[in-house]
Structure formats: C-alpha cells, structure tokens
Design an enzyme around this catalytic site. Sequence first.
Site, PDB file in Angstrom:
ATOM      1  CG  ASN A  62      59.941  -6.828  35.992  1.00 12.15           C
ATOM      2  OD1 ASN A  62      60.771  -6.803  36.901  1.00 12.15           O
ATOM      3  ND2 ASN A  62      60.237  -6.464  34.760  1.00 12.15           N
ATOM      4  CB  VAL A  63      60.940  -8.058  41.705  1.00 10.09           C
ATOM      5  CG1 VAL A  63      60.276  -9.347  42.122  1.00 10.09           C
ATOM      6  CG2 VAL A  63      62.299  -8.297  41.049  1.00 10.09           C
ATOM      7  CG  ASN A  89      65.001 -17.250  44.490  1.00  8.74           C
ATOM      8  OD1 ASN A  89      66.100 -17.755  44.722  1.00  8.74           O
ATOM      9  ND2 ASN A  89      64.368 -17.442  43.330  1.00  8.74           N
ATOM     10  CB  SER A 141      75.829 -14.822  45.780  1.00  8.91           C
ATOM     11  OG  SER A 141      76.879 -15.512  45.128  1.00  8.91           O
ATOM     12  CE1 TYR A 154      73.903 -12.774  40.909  1.00 10.13           C
ATOM     13  CE2 TYR A 154      75.987 -13.426  41.906  1.00 10.13           C
ATOM     14  CZ  TYR A 154      74.640 -13.646  41.694  1.00 10.13           C
ATOM     15  OH  TYR A 154      74.037 -14.746  42.251  1.00 10.13           O
ATOM     16  CB  ALA A 155      80.338  -8.667  43.319  1.00 15.50           C
ATOM     17  CB  ALA A 156      77.781  -3.951  43.378  1.00 15.10           C
ATOM     18  CB  SER A 157      73.258  -6.762  43.163  1.00 17.53           C
ATOM     19  OG  SER A 157      73.591  -8.098  42.808  1.00 17.53           O
ATOM     20  CB  ILE A 187      73.082 -23.671  43.309  1.00 14.92           C
ATOM     21  CG1 ILE A 187      73.554 -23.065  44.645  1.00 14.92           C
ATOM     22  CG2 ILE A 187      71.969 -24.687  43.511  1.00 14.92           C
ATOM     23  CD1 ILE A 187      74.240 -24.019  45.588  1.00 14.92           C
TER      24      ILE A 187
HETATM   25  P1  NAD Z   1      67.488 -18.842  37.818  1.00 16.27           P
HETATM   26  O1  NAD Z   1      67.970 -17.957  36.718  1.00 16.27           O
HETATM   27  O2  NAD Z   1      67.428 -20.297  37.569  1.00 16.27           O
HETATM   28  O3  NAD Z   1      66.040 -18.371  38.306  1.00 16.27           O
HETATM   29  C1  NAD Z   1      65.768 -17.019  38.581  1.00 16.27           C
HETATM   30  C2  NAD Z   1      64.280 -16.787  38.446  1.00 16.27           C
HETATM   31  O4  NAD Z   1      64.063 -15.397  38.742  1.00 16.27           O
HETATM   32  C3  NAD Z   1      63.751 -17.041  37.028  1.00 16.27           C
HETATM   33  O5  NAD Z   1      62.583 -17.836  37.098  1.00 16.27           O
HETATM   34  C4  NAD Z   1      63.453 -15.657  36.494  1.00 16.27           C
HETATM   35  O6  NAD Z   1      62.350 -15.615  35.587  1.00 16.27           O
HETATM   36  C5  NAD Z   1      63.158 -14.899  37.781  1.00 16.27           C
HETATM   37  N1  NAD Z   1      63.351 -13.455  37.618  1.00 16.27           N
HETATM   38  C6  NAD Z   1      64.416 -12.845  37.038  1.00 16.27           C
HETATM   39  N2  NAD Z   1      64.206 -11.523  37.009  1.00 16.27           N
HETATM   40  C7  NAD Z   1      62.989 -11.299  37.570  1.00 16.27           C
HETATM   41  C8  NAD Z   1      62.231 -10.143  37.802  1.00 16.27           C
HETATM   42  N3  NAD Z   1      62.656  -8.934  37.437  1.00 16.27           N
HETATM   43  N4  NAD Z   1      61.026 -10.271  38.409  1.00 16.27           N
HETATM   44  C9  NAD Z   1      60.570 -11.493  38.766  1.00 16.27           C
HETATM   45  N5  NAD Z   1      61.244 -12.633  38.551  1.00 16.27           N
HETATM   46  C10 NAD Z   1      62.445 -12.532  37.960  1.00 16.27           C
HETATM   47  O7  NAD Z   1      68.405 -18.481  39.096  1.00 16.27           O
HETATM   48  P2  NAD Z   1      68.803 -19.382  40.365  1.00 16.27           P
HETATM   49  O8  NAD Z   1      70.118 -19.975  40.116  1.00 16.27           O
HETATM   50  O9  NAD Z   1      67.664 -20.201  40.788  1.00 16.27           O
HETATM   51  O10 NAD Z   1      69.050 -18.206  41.416  1.00 16.27           O
HETATM   52  C11 NAD Z   1      68.073 -17.743  42.328  1.00 16.27           C
HETATM   53  C12 NAD Z   1      68.706 -16.704  43.240  1.00 16.27           C
HETATM   54  O11 NAD Z   1      69.826 -17.285  43.922  1.00 16.27           O
HETATM   55  C13 NAD Z   1      69.243 -15.477  42.513  1.00 16.27           C
HETATM   56  O12 NAD Z   1      69.039 -14.324  43.294  1.00 16.27           O
HETATM   57  C14 NAD Z   1      70.713 -15.773  42.384  1.00 16.27           C
HETATM   58  O13 NAD Z   1      71.481 -14.602  42.274  1.00 16.27           O
HETATM   59  C15 NAD Z   1      70.973 -16.501  43.691  1.00 16.27           C
HETATM   60  N6  NAD Z   1      72.161 -17.355  43.646  1.00 16.27           N
HETATM   61  C16 NAD Z   1      72.256 -18.388  42.748  1.00 16.27           C
HETATM   62  C17 NAD Z   1      73.413 -19.151  42.728  1.00 16.27           C
HETATM   63  C18 NAD Z   1      73.612 -20.287  41.751  1.00 16.27           C
HETATM   64  O14 NAD Z   1      74.739 -20.790  41.646  1.00 16.27           O
HETATM   65  N7  NAD Z   1      72.611 -20.763  41.069  1.00 16.27           N
HETATM   66  C19 NAD Z   1      74.460 -18.852  43.598  1.00 16.27           C
HETATM   67  C20 NAD Z   1      74.316 -17.819  44.496  1.00 16.27           C
HETATM   68  C21 NAD Z   1      73.157 -17.067  44.508  1.00 16.27           C
END
Ligand code: NAD
EC number: 1.1.1.100
Length: 246
Positions: A62-63, A89, A141, A154-157, A187
Amino acid sequence: MRLKDKVSIITGAAQGIGLATALKFAREGATVIVCDMKAAAVDEAVAECRRLGAQAAGFVVNVTDRAQVDAMVAAVKTQFGRIDVLVNNAGITQDARLQKMTLAQFDAVIDVNLRGVFHCAQAVVDTMVDQRAGVILNASSVVGIYGNFGQTNYAASKFGVIGFTKTWSRELGPKGVRVNAVAPGFIETPILASMPDKVLDHMREQVPLKRLGHADEIANAYAFLASDEASYVNGAVLEVSGGMTV
Ligand code: NAD
C-alpha cells in the site's frame, strides 16, 4: 528491447494502465517489479511478465504505508542490486462536488495520489543518485492541467504531481536522474467504471480522435520516457489524450 535489464518498479500494476505498463516493460526487456495492494492480481501480473520472458517480482504494497514502501525498495535492492525506473502509477478517485465532498474523501485521494507518490520517490531517490542514473515517472492527468467537475481532491492531487515533477527534475537533473509526468486523457480502465454511460459518451465526443484511450497507449508513453530515447526529456508533462484539450 529499449528497457533491457532496467529494474523498473511500477505501482498500481495489478490492473489498468499499471498492468499494461508492466507488460509493455516486460516486452521491452525490463526486470519488472509489480507493486499493488491486490495480492492475487499481483501474482497474476508477475506470471504474465514471466510468460513474456521477463524477470519479474511482485510485492503487495500500500503506497500510503511508508514502512511497506521502504521494505519493498530494500528487498528490490537486495534481489536485483539497483533501481533504474520508478513508475508512480497507483491512483484512486473519490468524486464529489466541493459542497458535498467529505474530509474522508479528500484525505483518501490525497493520501494515495500525492503522499504515495512522495513515499515511493523518496524511497528510491538515494539509490538513483548513488547510481547517477534513474528515471522517475509520475501519473498525472488532463484533470491535473485543466481541473474537472466533481474532482476537487483528484485535481489537486494531479496538479500536485506536476509540482513534484517540475521540482524533482530541477533537484535531480544535475545528479543524473530524469523526472517526467504523463497526463492521460480518459482511458478505458476499471477507474472509469463508476462513470455513467452518458458522461463517457460526452467524453468521446470531446476528443478529436472520437474515442477513449487504451491502457496500452499510456504504457507506450511510459516506455518511451523510461528509455534512453528520452535522454533529453526532463521535467516534461506528456499529455496523451487524443487531443481532447486542443
Ligand atoms: P485502476 O483503478 O484501473 O488501477 C489502479 C491500480 O492502483 C489498482 O490496481 C489499485 O489496486 C492500485 N492502487 C490503488 N491504491 C493503491 C495503493 N494505496 N497502493 C498500491 N496500489 C494501489 O486505474 P487506472 O485507470 O489504471 O489509472 C492508473 C493511474 O493513471 C492513476 O494514477 C490514475 O489517476 C491515472 N489516470 C487514469 C486515467 C484514466 O482515464 N483511466 C486518466 C488519467 C490519469
């Protein structure tokens, strides 16, 4: 084989963009370190990387938990001797309008998306500086550039992640470490599961390419930025959004 033998830690690698990135890195010859909270999916992702011929190891982490992150990084160093790439990620959403957002929602998203990125970067940075080589890639993002309705936290992060990227690229560039961010558009991954079809249709319409992105298309951007082909790319935010913000 642009990432041959590069020891690459990918957080949130059990599904979605993180899994696609792990598999892309495996195909490019990297040694892939799969980190996620979902134990069974971590094992499956490691197995998939190995099926592609890569060396791989999995860690249930857990990050937001600094001790777990430090233990994972120490174990990777012991097992593989170095750390070449960190892909920050892992990320979550908990959406609500400003008037409705709870402190718990605010804290949960900041904790994973911002503090988690800080934990992982700080855990690997001394190793990369000692090597005088390394790459840190952060998941921002388009929401971290333009904001979005219902996504205060989310936007702030994701704006914050760009702040990390710019700051670390200045601090670490002189020490041989490059730091960049990727700003995906929308995505098709499980993170979009909570979005109503009507909203997703509207998003598709907004994109000049008239479709949502695929996880592989973000993985390709990470692979480029991690590789020596991006040797002069530092402090950049690479938007991969089909042109949705043009
Ligand atoms: P997703 O929800 O499909 O996958 C996220 C993964 O992160 C999951 O496997 C989850 O278990 C893991 N995770 C969550 N909290 C965690 C924690 N505390 N410690 C370790 N692992 C943890 O998300 P995604 O769509 O693949 O997105 C990946 C990244 O890309 C994210 O940072 C997201 O904000 C960013 N992003 C996604 C999109 C989109 O449209 N999908 C757009 C912009 C940015």
